[in-house]
Design an enzyme around this catalytic site. Structure first.
Site, PDB file in Angstrom:
ATOM      1  N   ARG A   1     -12.677  23.084  37.282  1.00 14.96           N
ATOM      2  CA  ARG A   1     -10.763  23.669  36.863  1.00 14.96           C
ATOM      3  C   ARG A   1      -9.947  23.043  37.197  1.00 14.96           C
ATOM      4  O   ARG A   1     -10.040  22.509  38.398  1.00 14.96           O
ATOM      5  CB  ARG A   1     -11.131  25.246  37.006  1.00 14.96           C
ATOM      6  CG  ARG A   1     -11.063  25.370  38.908  1.00 14.96           C
ATOM      7  CD  ARG A   1     -10.815  26.019  39.883  1.00 14.96           C
ATOM      8  NE  ARG A   1      -9.728  26.211  40.833  1.00 14.96           N
ATOM      9  CZ  ARG A   1      -9.965  26.713  41.823  1.00 14.96           C
ATOM     10  NH1 ARG A   1     -10.677  28.188  41.316  1.00 14.96           N
ATOM     11  NH2 ARG A   1      -9.306  27.294  43.205  1.00 14.96           N
ATOM     12  N   GLY A   2      -8.353  23.311  37.057  1.00 14.28           N
ATOM     13  CA  GLY A   2      -7.471  23.133  37.136  1.00 14.28           C
ATOM     14  C   GLY A   2      -7.438  21.114  36.791  1.00 14.28           C
ATOM     15  O   GLY A   2      -7.629  20.646  35.703  1.00 14.28           O
ATOM     16  N   GLU A   3      -7.315  20.898  37.852  1.00 13.55           N
ATOM     17  CA  GLU A   3      -7.396  18.890  37.460  1.00 13.55           C
ATOM     18  C   GLU A   3      -8.097  18.433  38.078  1.00 13.55           C
ATOM     19  O   GLU A   3      -8.391  17.245  37.853  1.00 13.55           O
ATOM     20  CB  GLU A   3      -5.193  18.504  37.318  1.00 13.55           C
ATOM     21  CG  GLU A   3      -5.224  17.448  37.070  1.00 13.55           C
ATOM     22  CD  GLU A   3      -3.657  16.297  37.781  1.00 13.55           C
ATOM     23  OE1 GLU A   3      -3.697  17.795  37.298  1.00 13.55           O
ATOM     24  OE2 GLU A   3      -3.767  15.646  37.959  1.00 13.55           O
TER      25      GLU A   3
ATOM     26  N   ASP B   1      -3.717  20.246  44.659  1.00 20.54           N
ATOM     27  CA  ASP B   1      -2.447  18.858  44.962  1.00 20.54           C
ATOM     28  C   ASP B   1      -2.247  18.391  45.434  1.00 20.54           C
ATOM     29  O   ASP B   1      -2.787  16.794  45.934  1.00 20.54           O
ATOM     30  CB  ASP B   1      -1.438  19.590  44.745  1.00 20.54           C
ATOM     31  CG  ASP B   1      -0.233  21.257  44.421  1.00 20.54           C
ATOM     32  OD1 ASP B   1       0.090  21.038  43.459  1.00 20.54           O
ATOM     33  OD2 ASP B   1      -1.478  22.529  44.463  1.00 20.54           O
TER      34      ASP B   1
ATOM     35  N   TYR C   1     -11.663  29.531  37.803  1.00 24.06           N
ATOM     36  CA  TYR C   1     -10.750  30.784  38.337  1.00 24.06           C
ATOM     37  C   TYR C   1     -11.284  31.616  37.699  1.00 24.06           C
ATOM     38  O   TYR C   1     -12.344  32.211  37.042  1.00 24.06           O
ATOM     39  CB  TYR C   1      -9.453  30.731  37.301  1.00 24.06           C
ATOM     40  CG  TYR C   1      -8.562  29.608  37.842  1.00 24.06           C
ATOM     41  CD1 TYR C   1      -8.214  29.352  39.016  1.00 24.06           C
ATOM     42  CD2 TYR C   1      -8.464  28.191  36.684  1.00 24.06           C
ATOM     43  CE1 TYR C   1      -7.853  28.003  39.722  1.00 24.06           C
ATOM     44  CE2 TYR C   1      -7.931  27.255  36.920  1.00 24.06           C
ATOM     45  CZ  TYR C   1      -7.625  26.989  38.053  1.00 24.06           C
ATOM     46  OH  TYR C   1      -6.647  25.510  37.835  1.00 24.06           O
TER      47      TYR C   1
ATOM     48  N   GLN D   1     -14.539  17.032  49.366  1.00 23.62           N
ATOM     49  CA  GLN D   1     -14.556  15.832  48.469  1.00 23.62           C
ATOM     50  C   GLN D   1     -15.670  15.306  48.378  1.00 23.62           C
ATOM     51  O   GLN D   1     -15.874  15.498  47.207  1.00 23.62           O
ATOM     52  CB  GLN D   1     -13.531  15.410  48.339  1.00 23.62           C
ATOM     53  CG  GLN D   1     -11.347  16.398  48.314  1.00 23.62           C
ATOM     54  CD  GLN D   1     -10.992  15.382  48.456  1.00 23.62           C
ATOM     55  OE1 GLN D   1     -10.689  14.427  49.143  1.00 23.62           O
ATOM     56  NE2 GLN D   1      -9.688  16.078  47.611  1.00 23.62           N
TER      57      GLN D   1
ATOM     58  N   SER E   1     -10.942  18.522  39.811  1.00 25.92           N
ATOM     59  CA  SER E   1     -12.981  18.939  39.521  1.00 25.92           C
ATOM     60  C   SER E   1     -13.053  18.621  38.481  1.00 25.92           C
ATOM     61  O   SER E   1     -13.766  17.378  37.792  1.00 25.92           O
ATOM     62  CB  SER E   1     -12.856  20.121  39.260  1.00 25.92           C
ATOM     63  OG  SER E   1     -12.144  20.813  38.816  1.00 25.92           O
TER      64      SER E   1
END
Lengths: 398, 188
Positions: free
Chosen positions: A281-283, A25, A204, A265, A285
């Site tokens: 993973r996720g959004e 986020d 993860y 970053q 990266s």
């Protein structure tokens, strides 16, 4: 690249971010805030509820301060007792990131503005085909109108976050000296830059990890696996049989595994840019690897009722679509690899000879995959980047 | 107050002080267990329409209107005609039926609810579960009885939906009218 913003289009943006878990986020919000300010000359206030998580990405941040400025962005702590703001103190453009709820007092102040604010709910990223139909839809709430703004991979969505200079990074990091300097900055041996294959791993917890590591160890060339600190570390320790530490490298045959500390970053972008394959993973990266034009394997965020699997299939439907990827053998390998990495395999594929065959088959496709990754990157760039699309949308409305 | 994801076709809500009937409600999971709902709404006074999006947990004010139980009689373009328990004919415009149209079929015996606004029937709500017959689908897949593998099927009125792979032509199936999804083979 520095662009001269049009002063008549300068607005005051308020960006609200709640840190739910991990760093996705705040990672997205911090990038967006910087791009709005640095590239588009907008005044940006970023409200964040968890400054200590934010500090991991922005080490200069002082989390004891309720308000401060970093890199031209006003950072304000979004505390439970939200300050009472006058209508003039609210943003011209107000973004609630990832469907977070604005404080009631802030909405009340927005309702009293002389000039209506452009209120945007910046939604989650999804490749599903319903997204273009929802993008830019209005939501009549609290006597105001809120716009649902969806990032995405296709025309009719808001595109993805990407700074203009990002595409140059892989060329810069292709230089041996740049790679060596990057590794040295983390206390790693510069000679590791000479390994035949550089792979980053950010994931993860994943039951398929051991099979991947077995296969990398058995790969006929030298492999350097770079692992930023994160949730995959325990699985790595299990496989290595020892407790790993950042800044150290562990050797298993031709496989070198380097542990990296949590990085900024820009450093993570460099890591992605120098690697031949990125496990993301996720959004956050996931988007960066694509916008860098690099082969990537996505570990998707798990959702209730396996909703994430529909999202994974929707992405594969685009990424491996016949119109986007004519090499059907590569497409088959990619679909198999993405599913394998995300569906907690309990079959023989998790380890052993079949795992070797699976991963080695994928690695053999890397040159073709790299070509596809660049073509995909160019397709995404053609959509315009998310920050520019937001500025364009909001400027017309306030 | 009800959350946006609790509304379905035929129900009426208040938005900015006006009454709107839900013609269609499309629910999607957006990310990290959040969801969004896109509605097609028709203003009950002006006839204007809009297609807003809400977070699934946004609170909206339902308008409780007069209702009566009806069964479907016939279609006289552009009106669908229903009959209540006292044999009164109740007419509803086709365009006001929204998603309910997907499951309208001649001879249906479902006990529906007609919703009235200022004395006029403005929508029809189907029961939560209805039974319809499959008129066409590809042959069943041998060996797969898990119900997880899906395929397309066509109902007698031409509407298409996903059903379990074991469903065959002529099977009576249960459908959840809130989502329009296949629930299972109908029990005898």
């Amino acid at each position: 690249m520095s662009l001269m913003p049009d002063p008549t289009s300068q607005r005051h943006w308020h960006l609200f971010c709640r840190v739910i878990d991990n760093f996705g986020d705040i990672g997205v919000c911090w990038r967006l805030a910087r791009q709005l300010h640095q590239q588009h000359g907008q005044q940006v206030t970023l409200w964040v509820d968890d400054l200590s998580s934010f500090r991991a990405l922005c080490p200069a941040l002082d989390y004891s301060l309720a308000e401060q400025q970093q890199q031209g962005i006003v950072i304000r702590h979004w505390a439970e007792d939200f300050p009472l703001l006058s209508p003039q103190q609210t943003g011209d453009v107000v973004i609630e990131a990832f469907a977070c709820e604005l404080p009631q007092s802030y909405i009340a102040a927005m309702q009293q503005r002389e000039r209506t604010a452009c209120w945007i709910n910046l939604e989650y990223l999804s490749a599903e085909d319903w997204v273009p139909g929802f993008h830019l839809s209005q939501s009549p709430v609290h006597g105001l109108s809120k716009t649902f703004f969806f990032p995405g991979f296709v025309q009719g969505t808001g595109g993805l976050l990407c700074e203009p200079e990002l595409a140059l990074l892989p060329h810069q990091m292709a230089e041996g000296a740049a790679r060596q300097a990057f590794l040295s900055s983390f206390g790693l041996a510069p000679a590791l830059a000479d390994c035949a294959l550089q792979i980053s791993l950010f994931a993860y917890e994943n039951p398929a990890l051991a099979g991947l590591l077995d296969a990398l160890q058995a790969w006929p060339q030298t492999v350097h696996l770079l692992v930023p600190a994160g949730r995959v570390s325990a699985g790595l320790d299990d496989w290595l049989g020892e407790t790993t530490q950042a800044g150290h490298t562990y050797q298993r045959g031709r496989l070198s595994i380097s542990l990296l500390p949590f990085m900024s970053q820009p450093q993570y972008d460099q890591l992605l840019a120098m690697c031949d394959l990125n496990l993301v993973r996720g959004e956050e990266s996931f988007v960066r690897a694509q916008m860098l034009g690099k082969p990537m394997l996505w570990h998707i965020y798990r959702q209730e009722e396996d909703a994430h699997l529909d999202k994974l299939e929707a992405f594969l439907g685009l990424y491996c679509d016949r119109n986007n990827l004519s090499d059907r053998m590569l497409a088959e390998h990619l679909v198999g690899a993405f599913r394998h990495w995300n569906q907690a395999p309990d079959s023989a594929l998790a380890a052993g000879a079949e795992a070797h065959e699976h991963w080695h088959g994928l690695l053999q496709q890397l040159p073709a995959w790299q070509t596809h990754a660049v073509a995909w990157q160019q397709q995404l760039q053609a959509l315009g980047d998310l920050a520019s699309n937001l500025v364009h949308y909001a400027t017309d409305r306030v | 107050m009800k959350t946006a994801n609790e509304f379905r076709a035929g129900q009426v809500l208040s938005l900015n002080g006006q009454a709107w009937v839900v013609l269609k409600a499309e629910f999607n999971k957006s990310g990290r267990n959040a969801a969004v709902v896109k509605m097609k709404l028709k203003n009950l006074l002006t006839g204007a329409s809009q297609e807003p999006v809400f977070k699934a947990d946004d609170k909206l004010e339902p308008i409780i209107l007069e209702r009566s139980q009806v069964t479907y009689s016939y279609f006289a373009d552009p009106l669908y005609v229903f009959m209540d328990e006292e044999y009164n004919q109740i007419e509803v415009e086709k365009e006001n039926l929204g998603d309910t149209l997907n499951f309208m079929t001649d001879g249906m015996t479902d006990v529906c609810e007609a919703v009235f606004y200022e004395g006029k029937a403005i929508s029809i709500e189907l029961p939560t579960t209805i039974v319809r017959t499959v008129s066409y689908t590809e042959p069943a897949v041998r060996g797969d009885t898990s119900g997880k593998v899906m395929k397309m099927a066509t109902l007698e009125n031409g509407y298409e939906l996903q059903v379990a792979a074991f469903v065959e032509i002529g099977d009576a199936i249960e459908i959840d009218t809130r989502t329009g999804e296949f629930k299972g083979r109908a029990k005898n």
